[in-house]
Every structure is written in C-alpha cells, then in structure tokens.
Design an enzyme around this catalytic site. Structure first.
Site, PDB file in Angstrom:
ATOM      1  CG  HIS A 146      39.804  42.554  38.114  1.00 24.81           C
ATOM      2  ND1 HIS A 146      40.672  41.970  39.003  1.00 24.81           N
ATOM      3  CD2 HIS A 146      39.001  41.558  37.672  1.00 24.81           C
ATOM      4  CE1 HIS A 146      40.396  40.679  39.103  1.00 24.81           C
ATOM      5  NE2 HIS A 146      39.388  40.399  38.306  1.00 24.81           N
ATOM      6  CG  HIS A 185      36.483  37.721  33.279  1.00 28.87           C
ATOM      7  ND1 HIS A 185      36.336  36.343  33.239  1.00 28.87           N
ATOM      8  CD2 HIS A 185      36.973  37.995  34.509  1.00 28.87           C
ATOM      9  CE1 HIS A 185      36.724  35.814  34.377  1.00 28.87           C
ATOM     10  NE2 HIS A 185      37.105  36.788  35.184  1.00 28.87           N
ATOM     11  CG  HIS A 188      41.940  35.237  35.284  1.00 27.32           C
ATOM     12  ND1 HIS A 188      41.330  34.149  35.841  1.00 27.32           N
ATOM     13  CD2 HIS A 188      41.131  36.294  35.548  1.00 27.32           C
ATOM     14  CE1 HIS A 188      40.206  34.527  36.423  1.00 27.32           C
ATOM     15  NE2 HIS A 188      40.066  35.839  36.259  1.00 27.32           N
TER      16      HIS A 188
END
Length: 590
Positions: A456, A272, A376
């Site tokens: 995000h 990520h 996450h």
C-alpha cells in the site's frame, strides 16, 4: 386601493409580530462575537468565535490541554481562514468538556489576549449492533518520546454494517438516462462501511471527529451517500480531499465542505485514493461503468481506472489500466491468503492460497481480466517532474510509473509473469555501489533487497525516494507453512530512471515479526520535520477473531528507535482500519 393598504398594514403587523417573538443571537463573550460550536454541523469538536464585524489580524489560538499531562494545540490563523469562517476557527477541543481556549490577536493596532471556556458534548457512534465491543475506538498509548508530545494523528477507520448486502448495481437506475444498469452483477458498489474518522493526540484523547452522518447515509439507503470513506490527503491550502463510493469531496478541519462532487458520468465506485496535483486538479481511483471487454462482454470494472478531474468536477484525463497493463497476470493473485483478499474476509481460510476459477462471475471478487479485482489499485502518487503518476496495484505486487501518454515508464516488481514490453520496464535491483543483485524470478534477492508484496501507498517523499508499506502477504509468491513467518515492512527505495535501477535504502518492521504483520490496508510516509518514517499498520491481528489493532508508529530514520507507538482498537471484531496520517494544524488555517 383601500384593500391594498389594509393588506400592507396587515403584512407589516405580521412582520412586526415575528420580530417581536424571535430570539436574539447568542451574546458576545469577549471583544468579538458569539462562540458557535460545530458551526457546519459536521465536526463537533470545533468552534468559531465570530468576528461580529470587527477587523483583526495576527491571530493565534491555543486550546489548552486537559489535566497536567494534557496536550495543548497551538496554531496561527491567517486572513484567508478568518474571511472564510467569518471568525476565528477553533480546532482540537476535547469532547464532553469545558475547554479552556486562549486567543491572541491585533485589533486597531493593539495586542489583545482573551480567554474563552467552550463547552462541547459527547461523541456518538450511531452504528452500534451486537458485534460492537466498544462505542468509540479505544486508544492505547505505548510510547511517546520527548519532542513528539505535540503530534496529532488522523485515523481513517470504519465500523461494520452488513457491508453492502443491500447494494446492487442491477437494481439501480442510471440518474442520467433513467434506465436500469446494463450489467446486473459487476463493480464494487457493495464495498461499503460506516466511517469512523477522528484525530487523536499523544495522550490518546479524541481532538476531532467527523460526524458519521455528515456524508454517509446508512439509514435511508441513499446509494449516493454510501461507500467506503478513504484516501484522505492534504491539499496545498490545508484542506483534505477524499472519496466515498460515488462521490469525491474536499473538506477543511472545521468540517466545511468546499467540494462535494459526483463522479463523472460513466465512472463508479471510487475508493482508496484521492490526490490533489500542483495544478489544483484531483486524481481519483475509480472504476468504469459499462466497459466493453475484448471478448465482447460488457462489465463494470473493479478498482482499475485513474481519472483526473478539476474542482468543478469536469473530467480531464483517464488512465485505462486494463489497456495499459496486463489484466491477465495472475501470479501474485494465486499466492494471496484467501482470508485477506478484500473485505470478504473468511478467517477460516487463513493461510490457504486463493483458487482462481476460470469462469468466475464478474464483480468485486479476486480474479483476472476487466470486471474482476485483478489490480486493486490502492494509492496514487503524482510526479510533477515529468507529469506522471505512480500507482500501487496490490494484486500485482508492484509499484508502476505511467506517463501522461499512458506509457509505462518503469515497474518495481519481481519478474515473474511480466512479458513483452512490460517486461522491458522492470527495474533492476542494485546495491549501494550500483552493482546488480542476483534475484530469482519470484523476487528472492541477494543482500538486503526485497520487493514489496500486496503493498500500500507507493508514495514519493520530499527526498525524491519512494516509500511503500510492504504488507507482505504472498511474499515471494507463496504462503508460508507457518503463519507466524509473515511480516510487514515500511521500505524506502531509490530509483534511477535513466539506468532503470532500484536500490533499497531503508526498511523497518521485519525485525518485529508477526506481531507487526498487517496483511491489508496501512501506509508509510517519510516525515521531514522530525526525520522519521511514519507508519500505520491498519490490520494487525486481522485473523485473531478479536478487535483489530491499528498501530501508529514514528520511527527515527537514523537509529530506527521507536519515537511514537499508539494503538487504536477497532470497535467491532474483524473490522480493520484503513490509514492514518500526521496532522499539522499550522498548515490548516492559513
């Protein structure tokens, strides 16, 4: 003595023979040396014009566009790049094409202009199977406004394999100790896919390609070279850092790897995000191996640690998020779409909320507590004003600022589920005059304000604001009755840390509805050079059972007019893209 002389003469004869049969290097083309395509074996749409011992300065390169509408790429080359590559770096060639390249420079006090024709080969996707719908990822140009024709966009995408079905921590030996891993069912090692990393121009042409086997090994099953290539971000010197599985990298646009480092011992499963700080260190989103929970169980954690390393790979600092935050907060997790939690997408479960099992196994599955995918974290921003980081934990529907002392400074989130000291860190939404807005516990607020959900890239802009791609899954902690009610946004917030307030300044996407909805991945970032908001929706049509659209947009900040819209289409069905970013070659070859 005679024997030594004979041997010496024989050796000289062999050397002479070898020299006699060797082939000469490629001849010079112009006033400099040979032209070498793909000099590092990793980026086939690059070349180097070798200096051949010559000294030049004031270098400028133009790769001419193909055809009457083709996009020319122009950039200066600084002394550092000339020395690093021992030649003039040529970036932005077309594939399978005899490229026209003009080079201007000063040599011995005189201006020189030379024209080269550089031949390249075809690009190849080495990972095609019966799910493939195309070899490469098709590009469809929708809109390019005047003044944006020169834009270049790097697409960080992937093509699917069995996605880690052959990977399992319990079957591996620790390289340091030689012992089998202590936990047979933890971590996110199976988070694995083939990289498809490329740069396109505004005609939809590929102008750069990272060879898939440059760092991914899907044929020999080398665990050290598996994972998900993600988190590509520019450094101060024009190179890029990124992560993939058990390693992190730094590479320039010529495909030269400046750093190829294994994660520090004790940390695993990087994905990520990778960010260079002004101090030249690198922040990485990783997980912890053999993490001891409060209940005495030992697990591999999932996407919930931030580490800082130097360029030699030394570990400098650790943010242990299960300790800093509340890993049992499950309010957003219970509202997630069960078909879009992570890479284990089940299209048949679209619109169904996640069901949490209290005794769920540890591993890369949605759940609460260290050892499951409770956080996450998908982005990191560094704030040099107070040496802090800002993270985006998708499964907590929040952006959170944490200091070097590991204390939370603020939380941008609806109030549901936050308690104790963390509840005291929640920002209060306000209007343009600083008046508090009424909001429900699940984040429904008066006025135009809204929180972000499964977001995000909570990144700082050069204006000091926070830009977020608000994916919108689980908005207001529920699944809507009709799937077409869902939407995504790019949103900009202004945070007053002293007053502990947040104001929404700007948004885009809600008006485009479900056709712009990107439930996972994606990014948003303000572009000061054109006063636009750059967005990339990486998973549009995720649930449609077809190729997925990655939508590149640049939106005029003042008018919200679409200046650029380009779709990149996945080469396999149900295969999302990750991020995209604006590439400026003038920053890359200093």
């Amino acid at each position: 003595m005679l024997k030594r002389v004979v041997l010496a003469m024989a050796a000289m004869g062999i050397m002479g023979s070898a020299a006699a049969v060797s082939l000469p290097p490629a001849p010079a083309v112009g006033k400099l040396g040979a032209v070498v395509v793909d000099p590092y074996g990793t980026a086939p749409l690059t070349a180097v014009i070798e200096l051949a011992g010559k000294s030049i300065s004031d270098v400028h390169v133009t790769v001419e566009g193909k055809g009457p509408e083709g996009v020319s790429i122009d950039y200066p080359v600084g002394r550092h790049s000339l020395l690093t590559h021992d030649g003039i770096p040529v970036f932005g060639l077309y594939a399978n094409h005899l490229n026209n390249v003009t080079v201007r420079y000063q040599m011995a006090g005189q201006p020189v202009e030379e024209h080269y024709r550089i031949l390249t080969g075809s690009l190849q996707n080495r990972y095609i199977d019966n799910r493939s719908t195309s070899e490469l990822q098709p590009v469809e140009v929708k809109t390019v406004a005047p003044g944006f024709e020169d834009r270049l966009y790097l697409v960080n995408s992937h093509t699917l394999l069995p996605q880690g079905s052959d990977l399992h921590w319990g079957a591996l030996k620790d390289a340091s100790s030689g012992l089998l891993d202590a936990n047979p069912a933890g971590g996110s090692m199976p988070f694995d896919a083939i990289p498809m990393t490329y740069i396109i121009d505004t005609q939809g042409e590929y102008r750069w390609w990272l060879s898939q086997d440059a760092l991914y090994d899907g044929k020999n099953h080398d665990v050290d070279r598996r994972g998900y290539l993600m988190g590509i971000n520019p450094t101060a010197t024009g190179s890029y850092t990124f992560v993939q599985g058990q390693r992190w990298y730094e590479m320039d646009l010529m495909g030269r790897f400046a750093h190829d480092q294994k994660l520090p011992r004790g940390f695993i499963d990087a994905s990520h995000e990778s960010v260079e700080t002004p101090q030249g260190t690198v922040l990485l989103r990783v997980a912890k191996r053999n993490y001891l929970r409060d209940d005495g169980q030992m697990v591999h954690t999932v996407r919930d640690h931030i580490i800082e390393v130097d360029k030699s790979g030394n570990l400098l600092d650790v943010w242990d998020l299960p300790v800093i935050l509340d890993p049992l907060r499950d309010d957003l997790i219970k509202a997630l779409d069960a078909s879009a939690v992570c890479v284990s997408r089940n299209v048949d479960a679209e619109g169904q909320a996640v069901v949490l099992e209290p005794d769920a196994p540890f591993g890369d599955a949605v759940g609460v507590g260290a050892g499951r995918n409770w956080a996450h974290v998908n982005s990191i921003a560094y704030d040099p004003s107070d040496d802090s980081i800002i993270i985006s934990p998708r499964h907590q529907a929040s952006a959170i600022k944490i200091g070097r002392d590991k204390q939370v400074k603020w939380i941008l989130s609806a109030s549901i589920g936050w308690s104790g000291e963390l509840a005291d860190k929640l920002l209060t939404p306000v209007d343009a005059k600083g008046n508090p807005l009424d909001c429900t516990v699940k984040g429904v607020c008066e006025g135009d304000f809204d929180f972000s959900y499964t977001q995000h890239t909570a990144w700082l802009s050069d204006k000091g604001t926070l830009t977020v791609f608000d994916n919108g899954d689980g908005r207001h902690y529920r699944q809507p009755f009709f799937k077409t009610e869902r939407y995504s946004r790019a949103v900009e917030y202004k945070i007053d840390e002293k007053a502990m307030t947040v104001q929404q300044l700007w948004e885009y996407g809600k008006e485009r509805g479900y056709d712009w909805f990107s439930p996972i991945t994606s990014n948003a970032e303000y572009q000061s050079d054109r006063d636009t908001m750059f967005t990339f929706g990486g998973s549009i049509h995720l649930f449609e059972g077809a190729s997925i659209i990655g939508k590149i947009n640049e939106i005029d900040y003042d008018t919200k007019a679409v200046k650029v819209e380009i779709d990149v289409i996945s080469d396999k069905t149900n295969s999302p893209h990750y991020r995209a970013l604006v590439v400026q070659p003038e920053q890359a070859f200093r």
